[in-house]
Design a protein around this motif. Structure first.
Motif, short mmCIF file in Angstrom:
data_model
loop_
_atom_site.label_atom_id
_atom_site.label_comp_id
_atom_site.label_asym_id
_atom_site.label_seq_id
_atom_site.Cartn_x
_atom_site.Cartn_y
_atom_site.Cartn_z
N GLU A 1 -7.37 2.49 1.46
CA GLU A 1 -7.83 1.55 0.75
C GLU A 1 -8.43 0.68 2.16
N TRP B 1 -7.12 -2.03 6.79
CA TRP B 1 -7.16 -0.71 6.12
C TRP B 1 -5.82 -0.08 6.17
N SER C 1 -7.24 -5.19 -2.77
CA SER C 1 -7.86 -4.19 -1.94
C SER C 1 -8.83 -3.28 -2.63
N LEU C 2 -9.58 -2.50 -1.87
CA LEU C 2 -10.50 -1.73 -2.58
C LEU C 2 -10.19 -0.32 -2.15
N PRO C 3 -10.23 0.67 -3.26
CA PRO C 3 -9.90 1.99 -2.97
C PRO C 3 -11.07 2.79 -2.00
N PHE C 4 -10.47 3.49 -1.00
CA PHE C 4 -11.23 4.10 -0.28
C PHE C 4 -10.73 5.24 0.44
N THR D 1 -3.62 -1.13 -6.56
CA THR D 1 -4.46 -1.59 -5.44
C THR D 1 -5.31 -2.75 -5.73
N ASN E 1 -9.03 -3.58 3.13
CA ASN E 1 -8.37 -4.81 2.62
C ASN E 1 -9.45 -5.75 3.11
N ARG F 1 -4.77 2.78 -8.82
CA ARG F 1 -5.86 1.84 -8.72
C ARG F 1 -5.85 0.45 -9.27
N TYR G 1 0.87 4.19 -2.86
CA TYR G 1 0.86 5.48 -2.42
C TYR G 1 2.05 6.31 -3.26
N ALA H 1 0.79 -1.21 0.13
CA ALA H 1 -0.05 0.01 -0.12
C ALA H 1 0.83 1.35 -0.06
#
Length: 335
Positions: free
Chosen positions: A128, A261, A300-303, A295, A130, A292, A56, A52
């Motif tokens: 993100e 997260w 993982s999910l973008p958040f 990720t 997880n 994206r 980033y 992550a």
């Protein structure tokens, strides 16, 4: 003559103060960032936090126009790296890749050892989520989550589960589940390992019967057919695992709170202009196609969230684990 000397001294003092003020103004107006930024990942290379942080760093570097360098500062379940950022100069050049364990679980359960509090930072934003779930080997007799929970009730301590260490989401997720199942001293036995990789190996080798954690760590094995996911804690089924039911579908809605997260924090008292620049960069990161894609590759999910939303989210996570720790009587004895 005396008056002339006093006037000259007064003039020199005035000029010196003016010069000092001018330098201060120029310094305050220096553009941020004007040199590389370091983001501390408090866990080892190759794990969820490290991946992550690197995703980033690549995107933020483009958004900020400066290199963002990842430094892995491991130890004490993320506490060492996190404490380093708390103590860093609040100038925006030292950031933290914040994680569930180091920023919510440890401050909640081990406040004396942790030394910093969950809110001893400037919140920049969430990155993100997880997705979290429980898995077994494909050779396991447990075909469904109901099969697994029934075995937990019947076999108790004779059932082993592997984790990446105590006071991680691998550990606390099952504790939450055991609490919901009203298991007491007959809970399954935790086998803590140095990392998720070792926990997966033990699961594949039959030393443990199940494991719960961020699904990104299990995803390759699930796709390869060597592991079987039985439950996910996301609100909706995952597109990559459409056959796996959610905790809510199975009657365990409280498990939705258990999730991995990543977020970006900075030291407290960060100047507003620096914070604004970093927060603005988060919006650019959110739209970066490479970020994206990276990720998504980790499952993982973008958040991306605002600083205020991030603070609220982290506070709820802290309160969850504080409550769980109190109910299990595992809070640091000195607090």
């Amino acid at each position: 003559m005396l008056k002339h000397i006093e006037f000259s001294r007064s003039l020199r003092r005035t000029l010196a103060l003016s010069l000092l003020f001018s330098c201060s103004v120029v310094g305050a107006q220096d553009p941020f960032p004007s040199r590389p930024i370091t983001i501390v990942s408090p866990f080892s290379a190759g794990g969820d936090a490290d991946l992550a942080a690197r995703a980033y760093a690549a995107a933020a570097g483009k958004a900020l126009g400066q290199s963002v360098i990842v430094v892995n500062k491991t130890g004490a379940s993320g506490v060492i790296g996190s404490a380093q950022v708390v103590a860093a100069k609040p100038d925006g050049y030292t950031l933290l890749l914040a994680r569930t364990g180091s920023q919510a679980i440890m401050p909640a359960i081990m406040p004396t050892s942790t030394k910093y509090k969950w809110n001893d930072y400037t919140f920049i934003g969430m990155l993100e989520l997880n997705p979290y779930g429980c898995v077994v080997s494909t050779n396991s007799p447990y075909k469904t989550f109901a099969d697994l929970t029934e075995a937990m009730k019947k076999q108790g301590k004779n059932l082993n589960f592997g984790t990446a260490g105590v006071l991680t989401t691998n550990d606390m997720g099952p504790r939450q589940l055991f609490r919901m199942l009203k298991l007491t001293d007959q809970t399954p036995t935790q086998l803590p390992y140095k990392g998720t990789g070792e926990a997966v190996t033990s699961l594949l080798g039959g030393q443990t019967q199940f494991s719960c954690g961020s699904l990104g760590s299990f995803l390759a094995h699930i796709k390869a057919g060597s592991l079987r996911a039985l439950m996910v804690t996301t609100a909706e089924r995952l597109s990559e695992l459409p056959q796996v039911p959610t905790a809510r579908e199975l009657g365990y809605a409280e498990m939705e709170q258990i999730v991995g997260w990543s977020a970006v924090f900075a030291p407290a008292q960060l100047p507003n202009n620096v914070k604004d620049r970093l927060v603005a960069a988060m919006s650019t990161v959110a739209e970066d196609p490479q970020w994206r894609a990276m990720t998504a590759q980790t499952g993982s999910l973008p958040f991306i969230r605002t600083p205020e939303q991030t603070r609220e989210f982290v506070q709820k996570q802290y309160e969850l684990y504080r409550s769980l720790g109190e109910s299990l009587n595992i809070i640091d004895a000195n607090n």
